[in-house]
Motif scaffolding. Structure first.
Motif, PDB file in Angstrom:
ATOM      1  N   CYS A   2      -0.575   0.077  14.440  1.00 47.30           N
ATOM      2  CA  CYS A   2      -0.723   1.516  14.252  1.00 47.30           C
ATOM      3  C   CYS A   2      -1.023   1.789  12.781  1.00 47.30           C
ATOM      4  O   CYS A   2      -0.776   0.964  11.922  1.00 47.30           O
ATOM      5  N   ALA A   3      -1.569   2.974  12.529  1.00 46.32           N
ATOM      6  CA  ALA A   3      -2.076   3.260  11.189  1.00 46.32           C
ATOM      7  C   ALA A   3      -1.014   3.060  10.110  1.00 46.32           C
ATOM      8  O   ALA A   3      -1.294   2.499   9.057  1.00 46.32           O
ATOM      9  N   ALA A   4       0.219   3.486  10.403  1.00 45.97           N
ATOM     10  CA  ALA A   4       1.240   3.429   9.356  1.00 45.97           C
ATOM     11  C   ALA A   4       1.550   1.992   8.928  1.00 45.97           C
ATOM     12  O   ALA A   4       2.007   1.756   7.818  1.00 45.97           O
ATOM     13  N   ASP A   5       1.278   1.033   9.795  1.00 44.78           N
ATOM     14  CA  ASP A   5       1.535  -0.363   9.423  1.00 44.78           C
ATOM     15  C   ASP A   5       0.532  -0.890   8.407  1.00 44.78           C
ATOM     16  O   ASP A   5       0.715  -1.948   7.839  1.00 44.78           O
ATOM     17  N   ALA A   6      -0.549  -0.166   8.241  1.00 44.52           N
ATOM     18  CA  ALA A   6      -1.632  -0.695   7.420  1.00 44.52           C
ATOM     19  C   ALA A   6      -1.409  -0.486   5.925  1.00 44.52           C
ATOM     20  O   ALA A   6      -2.103  -1.055   5.110  1.00 44.52           O
ATOM     21  N   GLY A   7      -0.423   0.369   5.572  1.00 41.73           N
ATOM     22  CA  GLY A   7      -0.201   0.638   4.158  1.00 41.73           C
ATOM     23  C   GLY A   7       0.776  -0.331   3.525  1.00 41.73           C
ATOM     24  O   GLY A   7       1.669  -0.842   4.184  1.00 41.73           O
ATOM     25  N   ALA A   8       0.588  -0.567   2.229  1.00 42.76           N
ATOM     26  CA  ALA A   8       1.495  -1.455   1.508  1.00 42.76           C
ATOM     27  C   ALA A   8       2.713  -0.669   1.030  1.00 42.76           C
ATOM     28  O   ALA A   8       2.644   0.533   0.762  1.00 42.76           O
ATOM     29  N   ARG A   9       3.848  -1.369   0.919  1.00 37.80           N
ATOM     30  CA  ARG A   9       5.043  -0.769   0.328  1.00 37.80           C
ATOM     31  C   ARG A   9       5.121  -1.249  -1.117  1.00 37.80           C
ATOM     32  O   ARG A   9       5.030  -2.449  -1.399  1.00 37.80           O
ATOM     33  N   GLY A  36       1.792   3.970   3.553  1.00 38.06           N
ATOM     34  CA  GLY A  36       1.048   5.130   4.019  1.00 38.06           C
ATOM     35  C   GLY A  36       1.331   6.408   3.249  1.00 38.06           C
ATOM     36  O   GLY A  36       0.731   7.446   3.523  1.00 38.06           O
ATOM     37  N   GLU A  37       2.222   6.327   2.284  1.00 36.49           N
ATOM     38  CA  GLU A  37       2.557   7.536   1.522  1.00 36.49           C
ATOM     39  C   GLU A  37       1.454   7.861   0.515  1.00 36.49           C
ATOM     40  O   GLU A  37       0.781   6.971  -0.004  1.00 36.49           O
ATOM     41  N   LEU A 157     -13.063   0.738  -0.894  1.00 30.23           N
ATOM     42  CA  LEU A 157     -12.573   0.586   0.485  1.00 30.23           C
ATOM     43  C   LEU A 157     -13.167  -0.635   1.184  1.00 30.23           C
ATOM     44  O   LEU A 157     -12.773  -0.966   2.313  1.00 30.23           O
ATOM     45  N   ALA A 158     -14.112  -1.294   0.512  1.00 34.11           N
ATOM     46  CA  ALA A 158     -14.906  -2.328   1.190  1.00 34.11           C
ATOM     47  C   ALA A 158     -14.043  -3.424   1.808  1.00 34.11           C
ATOM     48  O   ALA A 158     -14.321  -3.900   2.906  1.00 34.11           O
ATOM     49  N   ASN A 159     -13.016  -3.831   1.114  1.00 34.15           N
ATOM     50  CA  ASN A 159     -12.186  -4.917   1.645  1.00 34.15           C
ATOM     51  C   ASN A 159     -10.960  -4.394   2.388  1.00 34.15           C
ATOM     52  O   ASN A 159      -9.991  -5.117   2.572  1.00 34.15           O
ATOM     53  N   ASP A 160     -11.052  -3.118   2.804  1.00 31.12           N
ATOM     54  CA  ASP A 160      -9.997  -2.530   3.606  1.00 31.12           C
ATOM     55  C   ASP A 160      -8.628  -2.673   2.939  1.00 31.12           C
ATOM     56  O   ASP A 160      -7.697  -3.268   3.498  1.00 31.12           O
ATOM     57  N   PRO A 161      -8.493  -2.107   1.726  1.00 31.35           N
ATOM     58  CA  PRO A 161      -7.235  -2.286   0.992  1.00 31.35           C
ATOM     59  C   PRO A 161      -6.072  -1.579   1.691  1.00 31.35           C
ATOM     60  O   PRO A 161      -6.272  -0.585   2.394  1.00 31.35           O
ATOM     61  N   ARG A 162      -4.875  -2.081   1.477  1.00 29.71           N
ATOM     62  CA  ARG A 162      -3.688  -1.415   2.019  1.00 29.71           C
ATOM     63  C   ARG A 162      -3.066  -0.497   0.977  1.00 29.71           C
ATOM     64  O   ARG A 162      -2.156   0.272   1.257  1.00 29.71           O
ATOM     65  N   LEU A 163      -3.561  -0.619  -0.259  1.00 32.88           N
ATOM     66  CA  LEU A 163      -3.087   0.241  -1.349  1.00 32.88           C
ATOM     67  C   LEU A 163      -4.303   0.654  -2.161  1.00 32.88           C
ATOM     68  O   LEU A 163      -5.062  -0.205  -2.623  1.00 32.88           O
ATOM     69  N   LEU A 164      -4.489   1.974  -2.317  1.00 32.61           N
ATOM     70  CA  LEU A 164      -5.598   2.457  -3.139  1.00 32.61           C
ATOM     71  C   LEU A 164      -5.021   3.137  -4.369  1.00 32.61           C
ATOM     72  O   LEU A 164      -4.185   4.044  -4.255  1.00 32.61           O
ATOM     73  N   LEU A 165      -5.456   2.680  -5.539  1.00 26.05           N
ATOM     74  CA  LEU A 165      -5.010   3.247  -6.810  1.00 26.05           C
ATOM     75  C   LEU A 165      -6.183   3.990  -7.427  1.00 26.05           C
ATOM     76  O   LEU A 165      -7.257   3.405  -7.606  1.00 26.05           O
ATOM     77  N   ALA A 188      -9.713   8.789   4.178  1.00 26.33           N
ATOM     78  CA  ALA A 188      -9.647   7.324   4.199  1.00 26.33           C
ATOM     79  C   ALA A 188      -8.200   6.868   4.366  1.00 26.33           C
ATOM     80  O   ALA A 188      -7.901   5.941   5.108  1.00 26.33           O
ATOM     81  N   ARG A 189      -7.315   7.569   3.686  1.00 25.02           N
ATOM     82  CA  ARG A 189      -5.894   7.211   3.807  1.00 25.02           C
ATOM     83  C   ARG A 189      -5.412   7.409   5.236  1.00 25.02           C
ATOM     84  O   ARG A 189      -4.768   6.541   5.829  1.00 25.02           O
ATOM     85  N   LEU A 190      -5.749   8.553   5.806  1.00 27.18           N
ATOM     86  CA  LEU A 190      -5.248   8.848   7.145  1.00 27.18           C
ATOM     87  C   LEU A 190      -5.857   7.908   8.173  1.00 27.18           C
ATOM     88  O   LEU A 190      -5.190   7.402   9.062  1.00 27.18           O
ATOM     89  N   ARG A 191      -7.150   7.655   8.025  1.00 26.88           N
ATOM     90  CA  ARG A 191      -7.821   6.810   9.009  1.00 26.88           C
ATOM     91  C   ARG A 191      -7.299   5.369   8.943  1.00 26.88           C
ATOM     92  O   ARG A 191      -7.152   4.706   9.958  1.00 26.88           O
ATOM     93  N   ARG A 192      -7.035   4.900   7.721  1.00 26.30           N
ATOM     94  CA  ARG A 192      -6.649   3.499   7.546  1.00 26.30           C
ATOM     95  C   ARG A 192      -5.145   3.313   7.445  1.00 26.30           C
ATOM     96  O   ARG A 192      -4.668   2.182   7.480  1.00 26.30           O
ATOM     97  N   GLY A 193      -4.438   4.413   7.211  1.00 25.90           N
ATOM     98  CA  GLY A 193      -2.996   4.303   7.037  1.00 25.90           C
ATOM     99  C   GLY A 193      -2.595   3.696   5.709  1.00 25.90           C
ATOM    100  O   GLY A 193      -1.469   3.265   5.514  1.00 25.90           O
ATOM    101  N   MET A 194      -3.549   3.666   4.757  1.00 27.02           N
ATOM    102  CA  MET A 194      -3.214   2.995   3.499  1.00 27.02           C
ATOM    103  C   MET A 194      -2.331   3.871   2.614  1.00 27.02           C
ATOM    104  O   MET A 194      -2.255   5.089   2.773  1.00 27.02           O
ATOM    105  N   THR A 195      -1.661   3.220   1.696  1.00 25.20           N
ATOM    106  CA  THR A 195      -0.852   3.877   0.686  1.00 25.20           C
ATOM    107  C   THR A 195      -1.782   4.336  -0.428  1.00 25.20           C
ATOM    108  O   THR A 195      -2.712   3.620  -0.786  1.00 25.20           O
TER     109      THR A 195
END
Ligand SMILES: Nc1ncnc2c1ncn2[C@@H]1O[C@H](COP(=O)(O)OP(=O)(O)O)[C@@H](O)[C@H]1O
Ligand SMILES: [Mg+2]
Length: 237
Positions: A2-9, A36-37, A157-165, A188-195
């Protein structure tokens, strides 16, 4: 997944970055960002925002303290962290002006060892995602400021990051382009679930964030919610 799993903590503890002899750019910062935050980081010029982002992104090393991404220090496999986990968007896009939009987006995919046809397919899809399907072959140097920043987002976004700074990603843009870039980051965050961790003076970013952190003299200070963050920015001019 699920999307929320895709983000880094992200967990930082006691982070400090000194520039001898006298500067302490980051002074005992501890923070946790949940998967995902969307966290906005504000504060006056020179307060340590870029320095803190660089430590989280492992572009720089702390003098003291630790950063852990999903429970492990990024330095354990720095190349993999930069290639697969984290993406960067800077205030100035850092595109190569003599390469097309599509070639610019393909650069990180070359680094990841992806073959040419797949690279083109992915870069095309990413540029479509940022609304630039009609600008694939335009050289970086010929794009407008807002278009360049959108290409820079596609590249990040090319490598589908889990954290975008992102460091003041709208700072050099007019308000219409800035608003578009902001929409893209959020989509992008919502679609990918990234942080998402965004440094910004832009009150619109603070308003959309789940949480706003305010830095002053290298430290996180109370100053709370989006409205307060925006007001503080205005007061600081
Ligand atoms: N490489 C460096 N060498 C010396 N001082 C630095 C260096 N990088 C940043 N600083 C200093 O650290 C402080 C924080 O800088 P920075 O993180 O760029 O702040 P911000 O992004 O909030 O404007 C400033 O006083 C800045 O001059
Ligand atoms: Mg900065």
């Amino acid at each position: 997944m699920c999307a929320a799993d895709a983000g880094a903590r992200v967990v930082a503890a006691g982070l400090r970055r000194e520039h001898p002899p006298a500067i302490v750019a980051v002074d005992d910062v501890s923070l946790t960002i949940e998967p995902g935050e969307f966290v906005a980081l504000t504060g006056p010029s020179g307060s340590g925002k870029t320095s803190l982002l660089a430590l989280v992104g492992a572009l720089d090393r702390p003098t003291a303290g630790t950063v852990e991404i999903d429970g492990a220090p990024p330095g354990r496999d720095l190349a993999r962290y930069h290639r697969e986990v984290v993406g960067f968007v800077f205030q100035h896009h850092h595109l190569l002006g003599h390469l097309s939009a599509r070639d610019n987006v393909e650069i990180p995919l070359v680094g990841a060892g992806i073959g040419r046809a797949e690279r083109r397919r992915r870069a095309t899809a990413l540029l479509k995602e940022v609304g630039l399907a009609h600008r694939l072959d335009v050289l970086g140097a010929s794009l407008s400021g807002g278009e360049r920043q959108r290409v820079a987002i596609a590249r990040a976004l090319a490598n589908d990051p889990r954290l975008l700074l992102a460091d003041e990603p709208t700072g050099a843009l007019d308000s219409a382009s800035a608003s578009r870039v902001l929409d893209l980051l959020e989509d992008a965050r919502l679609r990918r679930g990234m942080t998402l961790l965004v440094v910004s003076y832009d009150a619109a970013i603070a308003e959309r964030a789940d949480r706003v952190l305010h830095l002053r003299d290298g430290r996180i200070v109370p100053g709370g919610g989006p409205a307060l963050g925006a007001a503080a920015q205005e007061a600081e001019g």
